[in-house]
Design a protein around this motif. Structure first.
Motif: not given
Length: 212
Positions: A121-141
């Motif tokens: 149930v813990s959240s990683s709170f992903p955000r700042d989602i961008k795409f580098l060479f079609e792969a999702p890059i993001f920040s998360a806990l």
């Protein structure tokens, strides 16, 4: 001789009344996060259930639909929508998994959840989602509660353990390179970049201290 052309725009019009009742204390659907993907506009809105979920529209009333009921009895409150040619990636909340990453595929527009970063149930709170060479890059806990850089191809991969990002990392893609703000090995926040193979410090105002 050149002639000046005047383009007349049609008046704005209502595509669909999504929230038709006063349930929850408002008649407003509050559409947010409008993102163009796969020939449609995807967005979040509150419908008559009172929950905020993911919707899409082709600019017609019949073509404006809820993509899926992610949250069930509660609002999944999708956020940080970001699209590439092949997928729409966003964060959403469920009671079982917390706030994690979800996706919609192009073509089939299937809806699904990516692997959980913080199982349970813990959240990683992903955000700042961008795409580098079609792969999702993001920040998360991560499991230690540190916000770090991740990527998702087949599964989620943490590719920067030593770079601790603030909640607003200012993550940006420019010329196939990721730029972001991070604290590296407790030396204070600095501007960094990642070109797909190595991390390079771009700027640090206080290079000899751990001050930001």
């Amino acid at each position: 001789m050149f002639e000046k052309q005047i383009i007349h725009m049609n008046s704005a019009y209502l595509i669909k009344d999504i929230k038709t009742t006063f349930e929850g204390g408002s008649n407003d659907a509050y559409p947010q996060w409008l993102t163009l993907f796969d020939g449609k506009i995807f967005f979040t809105a509150i419908d008559d259930s009172g929950n905020q979920e993911l919707w899409s529209t082709d600019a017609t009333e019949i073509g404006t639909k809820r993509v899926g009921d992610i949250g069930g009895l509660t609002s999944s409150d999708p956020m940080h929508l970001s699209a590439s040619r092949y997928s729409l990636i966003f964060s959403a909340f469920t009671i079982e998994a917390g706030r994690e990453l979800w996706y919609v595929n192009s073509g089939t527009q299937n809806l699904g959840e990516l692997d959980e970063i913080r199982p349970g149930v813990s959240s990683s709170f992903p955000r700042d989602i961008k795409f580098l060479f079609e792969a999702p890059i993001f920040s998360a806990l991560d499991n230690d509660g540190n916000r770090t850089l991740w990527r998702s191809d087949i599964g989620n991969e943490q590719f920067s353990i030593d770079h601790i990002l603030p909640d607003n990392s200012l993550l940006t893609i420019f010329k196939d390179t990721i730029y972001f703000l991070a604290n590296h090995q407790e030396r204070g926040d600095a501007l960094w970049k990642y070109n797909g193979s190595e991390f390079i410090k771009v700027f640090d105002y206080y290079q000899d201290s751990n001050e930001n």
